[in-house]
Design a protein around this motif. Structure first.
Motif, mmCIF file in Angstrom:
data_model
loop_
_atom_site.group_PDB
_atom_site.id
_atom_site.type_symbol
_atom_site.label_atom_id
_atom_site.label_comp_id
_atom_site.label_asym_id
_atom_site.label_seq_id
_atom_site.Cartn_x
_atom_site.Cartn_y
_atom_site.Cartn_z
ATOM 1 N N GLU A 67 31.217 29.893 -44.780
ATOM 2 C CA GLU A 67 32.065 28.882 -45.401
ATOM 3 C C GLU A 67 31.407 27.521 -45.569
ATOM 4 O O GLU A 67 31.726 26.786 -46.506
ATOM 5 N N SER A 68 30.473 27.165 -44.673
ATOM 6 C CA SER A 68 30.043 25.763 -44.642
ATOM 7 C C SER A 68 29.447 25.317 -45.977
ATOM 8 O O SER A 68 29.649 24.179 -46.399
ATOM 9 N N VAL A 94 31.690 23.738 -48.856
ATOM 10 C CA VAL A 94 32.190 22.356 -48.821
ATOM 11 C C VAL A 94 31.079 21.330 -48.604
ATOM 12 O O VAL A 94 31.328 20.138 -48.549
ATOM 13 N N LYS A 127 34.829 23.733 -53.931
ATOM 14 C CA LYS A 127 35.077 22.845 -52.788
ATOM 15 C C LYS A 127 36.553 22.464 -52.633
ATOM 16 O O LYS A 127 37.093 22.481 -51.528
ATOM 17 N N GLN A 171 39.154 23.606 -49.198
ATOM 18 C CA GLN A 171 39.842 22.734 -48.238
ATOM 19 C C GLN A 171 40.888 23.514 -47.451
ATOM 20 O O GLN A 171 41.307 23.106 -46.380
ATOM 21 N N ALA A 231 38.640 24.187 -44.676
ATOM 22 C CA ALA A 231 37.910 23.054 -44.098
ATOM 23 C C ALA A 231 38.852 22.017 -43.494
ATOM 24 O O ALA A 231 38.474 21.314 -42.568
ATOM 25 N N SER A 232 40.079 21.902 -44.024
ATOM 26 C CA SER A 232 41.014 20.913 -43.485
ATOM 27 C C SER A 232 42.321 21.582 -43.076
ATOM 28 O O SER A 232 43.050 22.117 -43.908
ATOM 29 N N LEU A 275 35.992 21.457 -39.975
ATOM 30 C CA LEU A 275 35.232 22.628 -39.538
ATOM 31 C C LEU A 275 34.626 22.327 -38.178
ATOM 32 O O LEU A 275 33.982 21.303 -37.996
#
Ligand code: AMP
Ligand code: GLY
Length: 417
Positions: A69-70, A73, A94, A98, A101-102, A146
């Motif tokens: 996943e990294s 984003v 991206k 989210q 990631a958020s 993350l």
């Protein structure tokens, strides 16, 4: 077809192997890859996402598959850069990533789309968090970013909550960010995966991950110490409820909120007494669930991912085995707090029919495999029944050894008896 897979773990080893088994085997490349992955996919030397996409362009890559996943984003986002370069990408841009990631973004998305999930309050300071907890335990605290699987604490009492809040707000262990104070749900967990292509989707084989380091689900959380996967894992009526109340509204929500999505979406779900609720989204396949699921997927995965990245959901290209698959993780000494590298691995050639996926290994100067990370290997076996898959996976796992090896003997057994 020329495919580049992004990532370096056991999940990517399983994806690369599944892609390699497509009826028309593609030319495979990987970034950053690992010694084991590079036996199937040529590693690419790039110093970031931009240079990787430039490499893909000059090397006529037909499809980029995002494992980890990294990269989705980082900077402008892997899929966004691929779109600019006109390279089909299996993995979301991206803005949609989210969702993973958020945690605050995903909670807002769930609430806006009336998808069942735990109540939560976002807090910017220690004082706000304490007031949101209001002395009610157990409570779940989630760092809003993350955090490599370390950003969630299920706190039975004030001492546990204080420790996590100290890490976040005083030690800044995960960097800057807010904390979600979330209602603690209970019930069995399942990981449900869907391949999403715009407004259509295909549900893959559901799985269950064993997150704690110790048998009986004791001790700290890890990235996952094993997994069991089967179409039979969830009762058909429960899966129908998950589809109606969670998957379909998620896909509709992505469309409504103009969040483009072509790739795997992972629904972390808790089967609570009042129905299935979403614990988290991940914009990728699970690790180690992928290692358990992939051997149950037959057909043309390469063709499926390419068509998906180009906007067509080709469910006809895949078939799912009705049986069971069990994945046992072998972890290194010290995991999950630390990990030890450099321990020689023996027995890899004596695992019979089982599939071995490498997560944290490397070849030493003599060409022997040694440990190189926390989760070292995934040993996977499949069979028509769960009992047979359990027996075969654990027997094969028992053939492998290295100093300090940690493994759970209840993978595929706990939560079924
Ligand atoms: P996450 O990183 O969000 O998947 O959380 C890691 C683990 O924490 C999950 O797999 C659950 O076991 C647990 N967890 C997360 N949220 C909750 C919740 N609201 N209630 C109970 N357990 C939770
Ligand atoms: N196995 C959990 C995850 O991939 O997030």
């Amino acid at each position: 077809m020329r495919i580049l897979v992004v990532g370096k773990g056991g999940r990517e080893h399983a994806l690369v192997r599944a892609l390699a088994e497509s009826p028309e085997p593609p030319a495979l490349f990987c970034f950053p890859g690992s010694d084991a992955i590079s036996e199937l996919a040529e590693p690419v030397a790039a110093d970031g996402v931009e240079s990787l996409v430039a490499w893909m362009k000059t090397h006529a890559i037909d499809l980029c598959v995002a494992g980890e996943e990294s990269y989705l984003v980082k900077g402008e986002g892997l899929a966004n850069l691929c779109a600019k370069a006109d390279i089909p990408c299996w993995g979301p841009p991206k803005e949609s990533a989210q969702l993973e990631a958020s945690k605050e973004f995903s909670k807002g998305f769930l609430l806006r789309n009336a998808i069942p999930t735990a109540r939560a309050t976002a807090c910017a300071t220690l004082a706000e968090a304490c007031s949101a907890i209001a002395g009610q335990y157990p409570v779940v605290l989630k760092f809003d970013g993350l955090a490599a699987g370390k950003g969630v604490a299920v706190c039975p009492d004030a001492a546990a909550a204080d420790e996590f809040l100290d890490e976040v707000f005083t030690q800044r262990r995960f960097g800057d960010g807010r904390v979600l104070v979330e209602e603690c749900l209970s019930g069995p967990e399942v990981s449900v995966f869907a391949a999403i292509v715009d407004d259509s989707y295909l549900i893959f084989t559901p799985a269950r991950d064993y997150k704690r380091i110790g048998e009986g689900d004791r001790g700290p959380n890890t990235g996952g110490m094993g997994a069991v996967a089967s179409r039979q894992l969830i009762a058909p009526e429960t899966l129908a409820q998950i589809e109606a109340e969670i998957i379909r509204p998620t896909v509709a929500g992505l469309r409504r909120e103009t969040l483009p999505y072509r790739g795997f979406l992972y629904f972390g779900i808790m089967l609570t007494p009042s129905g299935p609720q979403v614990i988290e989204y991940n914009c990728r396949f699970g690790d180690p669930e992928c290692q358990a699921v992939m051997p149950l997927v037959h057909g043309d995965l390469a063709g499926f991912c390419l068509a998906g990245a180009q906007g067509q959901l080709r469910a006809d290209l895949l078939e799912f085995d009705e049986g069971w698959s069990v994945c046992v993780i072998l972890a290194s000494a010290g995991y999950p707090a630390t990990s030890r590298s450099g321990d020689l691995i023996s027995g890899l050639e004596s695992c019979g029919e089982a599939r071995i996926y490498h997560a944290g290994t490397r070849r030493n100067s003599a060409g022997q495999w040694e440990t190189n990370g926390g989760r070292v290997l995934a040993v996977v076996a499949g069979a028509a029944t769960r009992e047979a898959a359990v027996e075969q996976a654990h027997a094969a796992a028992g053939c492998i050894d290295f100093s300090g090896l940690q493994r759970r003997h209840d993978i595929g057994i706990l939560h079924f008896t």
